[in-house]
Each structure stands twice: as C-alpha cells, then as structure tokens.
Motif scaffolding. Structure first.
Motif, PDB file in Angstrom:
ATOM      1  N   ALA A 118       0.833  -1.207   0.000  1.00 45.05           N
ATOM      2  CA  ALA A 118       0.000   0.000   0.000  1.00 45.05           C
ATOM      3  C   ALA A 118       0.868   1.257   0.000  1.00 45.05           C
ATOM      4  O   ALA A 118       0.538   2.251  -0.658  1.00 45.05           O
ATOM      5  CB  ALA A 118      -0.925  -0.011   1.213  1.00 45.05           C
ATOM      6  N   GLN A 119       1.974   1.239   0.724  1.00 47.52           N
ATOM      7  CA  GLN A 119       2.872   2.392   0.746  1.00 47.52           C
ATOM      8  C   GLN A 119       3.515   2.633  -0.615  1.00 47.52           C
ATOM      9  O   GLN A 119       3.699   3.774  -1.032  1.00 47.52           O
ATOM     10  CB  GLN A 119       3.949   2.196   1.812  1.00 47.52           C
ATOM     11  CG  GLN A 119       3.453   2.354   3.237  1.00 47.52           C
ATOM     12  CD  GLN A 119       4.536   2.110   4.266  1.00 47.52           C
ATOM     13  OE1 GLN A 119       5.403   1.256   4.083  1.00 47.52           O
ATOM     14  NE2 GLN A 119       4.496   2.859   5.356  1.00 47.52           N
ATOM     15  N   VAL A 120       3.850   1.557  -1.312  1.00 49.95           N
ATOM     16  CA  VAL A 120       4.420   1.695  -2.659  1.00 49.95           C
ATOM     17  C   VAL A 120       3.424   2.374  -3.589  1.00 49.95           C
ATOM     18  O   VAL A 120       3.805   3.156  -4.476  1.00 49.95           O
ATOM     19  CB  VAL A 120       4.822   0.303  -3.204  1.00 49.95           C
ATOM     20  CG1 VAL A 120       5.150   0.384  -4.691  1.00 49.95           C
ATOM     21  CG2 VAL A 120       6.005  -0.242  -2.430  1.00 49.95           C
ATOM     22  N   LEU A 121       2.143   2.114  -3.375  1.00 52.53           N
ATOM     23  CA  LEU A 121       1.100   2.737  -4.195  1.00 52.53           C
ATOM     24  C   LEU A 121       0.743   4.140  -3.716  1.00 52.53           C
ATOM     25  O   LEU A 121      -0.165   4.772  -4.264  1.00 52.53           O
ATOM     26  CB  LEU A 121      -0.149   1.860  -4.187  1.00 52.53           C
ATOM     27  CG  LEU A 121       0.017   0.478  -4.842  1.00 52.53           C
ATOM     28  CD1 LEU A 121      -1.230  -0.363  -4.634  1.00 52.53           C
ATOM     29  CD2 LEU A 121       0.316   0.624  -6.330  1.00 52.53           C
ATOM     30  N   GLY A 122       1.432   4.624  -2.684  1.00 55.13           N
ATOM     31  CA  GLY A 122       1.243   5.997  -2.228  1.00 55.13           C
ATOM     32  C   GLY A 122       0.226   6.179  -1.124  1.00 55.13           C
ATOM     33  O   GLY A 122      -0.165   7.316  -0.827  1.00 55.13           O
ATOM     34  N   ALA A 123      -0.212   5.120  -0.481  1.00 56.30           N
ATOM     35  CA  ALA A 123      -1.218   5.230   0.580  1.00 56.30           C
ATOM     36  C   ALA A 123      -0.564   5.657   1.886  1.00 56.30           C
ATOM     37  O   ALA A 123       0.539   5.226   2.216  1.00 56.30           O
ATOM     38  CB  ALA A 123      -1.930   3.895   0.773  1.00 56.30           C
ATOM     39  N   GLY A 124      -1.256   6.527   2.625  1.00 57.23           N
ATOM     40  CA  GLY A 124      -0.805   6.928   3.948  1.00 57.23           C
ATOM     41  C   GLY A 124      -1.287   5.962   4.999  1.00 57.23           C
ATOM     42  O   GLY A 124      -2.001   4.994   4.713  1.00 57.23           O
ATOM     43  N   ARG A 125      -0.926   6.233   6.263  1.00 52.08           N
ATOM     44  CA  ARG A 125      -1.289   5.311   7.342  1.00 52.08           C
ATOM     45  C   ARG A 125      -2.795   5.190   7.508  1.00 52.08           C
ATOM     46  O   ARG A 125      -3.326   4.097   7.721  1.00 52.08           O
ATOM     47  CB  ARG A 125      -0.648   5.776   8.644  1.00 52.08           C
ATOM     48  CG  ARG A 125       0.875   5.679   8.645  1.00 52.08           C
ATOM     49  CD  ARG A 125       1.471   6.290   9.890  1.00 52.08           C
ATOM     50  NE  ARG A 125       2.933   6.252   9.875  1.00 52.08           N
ATOM     51  CZ  ARG A 125       3.701   6.815  10.788  1.00 52.08           C
ATOM     52  NH1 ARG A 125       3.144   7.462  11.808  1.00 52.08           N
ATOM     53  NH2 ARG A 125       5.025   6.739  10.700  1.00 52.08           N
ATOM     54  N   VAL A 168      -7.175  -1.130   3.677  1.00 57.52           N
ATOM     55  CA  VAL A 168      -6.460  -2.406   3.545  1.00 57.52           C
ATOM     56  C   VAL A 168      -6.670  -3.308   4.761  1.00 57.52           C
ATOM     57  O   VAL A 168      -7.029  -4.485   4.624  1.00 57.52           O
ATOM     58  CB  VAL A 168      -4.952  -2.159   3.332  1.00 57.52           C
ATOM     59  CG1 VAL A 168      -4.209  -3.493   3.223  1.00 57.52           C
ATOM     60  CG2 VAL A 168      -4.715  -1.322   2.076  1.00 57.52           C
ATOM     61  N   ILE A 169      -6.433  -2.757   5.956  1.00 60.50           N
ATOM     62  CA  ILE A 169      -6.466  -3.592   7.161  1.00 60.50           C
ATOM     63  C   ILE A 169      -7.899  -3.913   7.590  1.00 60.50           C
ATOM     64  O   ILE A 169      -8.237  -5.084   7.840  1.00 60.50           O
ATOM     65  CB  ILE A 169      -5.707  -2.906   8.309  1.00 60.50           C
ATOM     66  CG1 ILE A 169      -4.253  -2.653   7.907  1.00 60.50           C
ATOM     67  CG2 ILE A 169      -5.771  -3.763   9.565  1.00 60.50           C
ATOM     68  CD1 ILE A 169      -3.487  -3.900   7.518  1.00 60.50           C
ATOM     69  N   LEU A 170      -8.752  -2.902   7.678  1.00 56.16           N
ATOM     70  CA  LEU A 170     -10.116  -3.130   8.179  1.00 56.16           C
ATOM     71  C   LEU A 170     -10.910  -4.149   7.358  1.00 56.16           C
ATOM     72  O   LEU A 170     -11.598  -4.995   7.935  1.00 56.16           O
ATOM     73  CB  LEU A 170     -10.868  -1.803   8.269  1.00 56.16           C
ATOM     74  CG  LEU A 170     -10.470  -0.878   9.429  1.00 56.16           C
ATOM     75  CD1 LEU A 170     -11.300   0.397   9.403  1.00 56.16           C
ATOM     76  CD2 LEU A 170     -10.650  -1.589  10.764  1.00 56.16           C
ATOM     77  N   PRO A 171     -10.876  -4.093   6.009  1.00 56.45           N
ATOM     78  CA  PRO A 171     -11.616  -5.124   5.262  1.00 56.45           C
ATOM     79  C   PRO A 171     -11.163  -6.548   5.575  1.00 56.45           C
ATOM     80  O   PRO A 171     -11.975  -7.475   5.576  1.00 56.45           O
ATOM     81  CB  PRO A 171     -11.329  -4.758   3.796  1.00 56.45           C
ATOM     82  CG  PRO A 171     -11.051  -3.295   3.819  1.00 56.45           C
ATOM     83  CD  PRO A 171     -10.324  -3.062   5.119  1.00 56.45           C
TER      84      PRO A 171
END
Length: 262
Positions: free
Chosen positions: A166-173, A180-183
């Motif tokens: 997710a970070q590679v795709l530019g997503a923040g925390r 990503v995590i909740l689903p």
C-alpha cells in the motif's frame, strides 16, 4: 465403534444432559404462570413491562457505544503493535488481560474514586458523565475479548507485505488502516463485537454501582420480586447470547468463503 469413541460420545451425552437439564427446567417453569396449563403469559408480562423496554434499550445503546469505542481503541493499537512494535506484544497482551484478573467491583470502585463529584473530573455529577463512565467501564471489561479477536485476525494476515504494498502505491497510514487492514479484519471485528454485546447486555456490577437503568440490574430486580418472569428473562438472555454466538459462527464462515480484498 471403538471403546474410546464410546467413551467420547458418553462424555458428550453427559455434558449435554448436565447443561440442558437446568435450561429445560427453567423453560418449563417459565410457561407455568397460568395455573394448570402452559402459556406465554410470563413472556407477555416481560415484554409489556415499560422497565424492561427502557432497560433493554439502554443496554443496547451502551453496547453499541462500547463496540464503537472499543474498536477505535483496539484496532489502531493492535495494528501498530504488529507493524512497528512486535516486541511490545507480550506487554500489550498482559495489559489487555488484566480485566479478567481484576474483579469488576474493584474496577468500578476505582472509577468512582477517581471520577466522583469531588474529583478533578466529576463525571458522576450528570447523567451524561455517568453514562460516559459506564461506557468506559464496559470498554475496559470487554477489552480482553475485543483485543484477542482483533489480534487473531491480524496474525492471520501478512501485515508487513500488505502495508508495504500500500505504501508503494502511495497510501498513507490512515488509508492503509481504512482501505487495507479493516476489510481483512471484518470477521475478527464482528466476533469481538458480538462478544462485547453479549457481555454488556448481561453485566450487573458496574451498572448497579453507577446506578444506571441497565438490563443487568433489571434482571436482578425481577429475580428478587417475581417468580415466573425471571425464568422467562433467563431464557431470553440465554437466547440472546446464543444468537450472538450463532452470528459469529455464520459470519465467520461467510468471511472464510469470501475472497479477501488483499
């Protein structure tokens, strides 16, 4: 059939008889309010009682608030521990298990000592403050169950790989946690939520000592003053608890059969 299997089936049968006999006896007694015949009069009396309706609705609202506050507290904490602070996991697990060791009456007396009308934060001065204190008490009481459910869910996924992707795709925390995590934690969070709901609906000590109109104190009040209605309430409480357990099982199976968003 092998002797060991006969022994296992015998143990299961004895356990079923041991646990179901009191339940069947309670159910049968709750149907005897009308002399000489079985009826649902006790259940009608319970549902028609304004105190039942008010206490049940109040505990429902407290349970929903407890689930929301508990999830907001536990999910980010557990995620951060798994991702950045794995060495702190034993410490966090120990802290979250403390409510199982410390009696509820000790916890609520501590809260009353800290937040009474003469304290630096007098929460018990108003209904809103006391309700807030009760929700916080419930969050503490149910913390072991909510945290353990979320922790098991996080262990079942590759936190590092998902987060780095997710970070590679530019997503923040925040986006990582929300998208990503909740689903992937859906089943685990639902398990924790239903366990929390069942515990809050039957809790007596904290609600009683904080003088809140909850369902637990109502059950105790009915048990002290009535005969058949408490038996009906016991059956209803049992059905509610098992409904929560059934929903956990059903939703867990559906989640396992549904492909993960990751």
């Amino acid at each position: 059939m092998k002797p060991s299997r006969w022994g296992a089936w015998l143990a299961v049968a004895l356990a079923v008889v041991y646990f179901l006999t009191p339940l069947v006896a309670t159910l049968e007694f709750s149907l005897r309010m009308r002399r000489g015949t079985y009826s649902l009069d006790a259940y009608r009396e319970v549902f028609a009682d304004p105190l039942f309706q008010a206490s049940f609705a109040y505990s429902m609202a407290m349970a929903m608030l407890t689930i929301v506050v508990g999830a907001l507290l536990v999910v980010p904490t557990a995620f951060w521990v798994h991702w950045k602070l794995p060495r702190w996991r034993p410490v966090i697990e120990f802290v979250t298990l403390l409510p199982l060791v410390i009696p509820a009456i000790v916890l609520v007396f501590g809260y009353l000592r800290l937040f009474n009308s003469s304290a630096w934060l007098p929460l018990t001065d108003t209904d809103l403050g006391t309700n807030t204190l009760l929700v916080m008490s419930y969050v503490t009481l149910t913390l072991p169950y909510m945290y353990r459910s979320v922790d098991n869910g996080l262990q079942a996924m590759d936190i590092k790989a998902l987060t780095e992707a997710a970070q590679v795709l530019g997503a923040g925390r925040g986006v990582i946690l929300w998208r990503v995590i909740l689903p992937n934690l859906r089943s685990a969070m639902l398990s924790g939520a239903f366990l929390t709901f069942a515990i809050v609906m039957g809790e007596f000590t904290m609600a009683s000592l904080l003088n809140r109109p909850a369902f637990g104190p109502y059950l105790q009040l009915m048990g002290a003053n009535r005969a058949y209605e408490p038996a009906a309430l016991a059956i209803l409480a049992f059905a509610l608890t098992w409904a929560c357990m059934g929903l956990i099982n059903l939703l867990g199976r559906r989640s396992a059969a549904t492909p993960s968003p990751s």
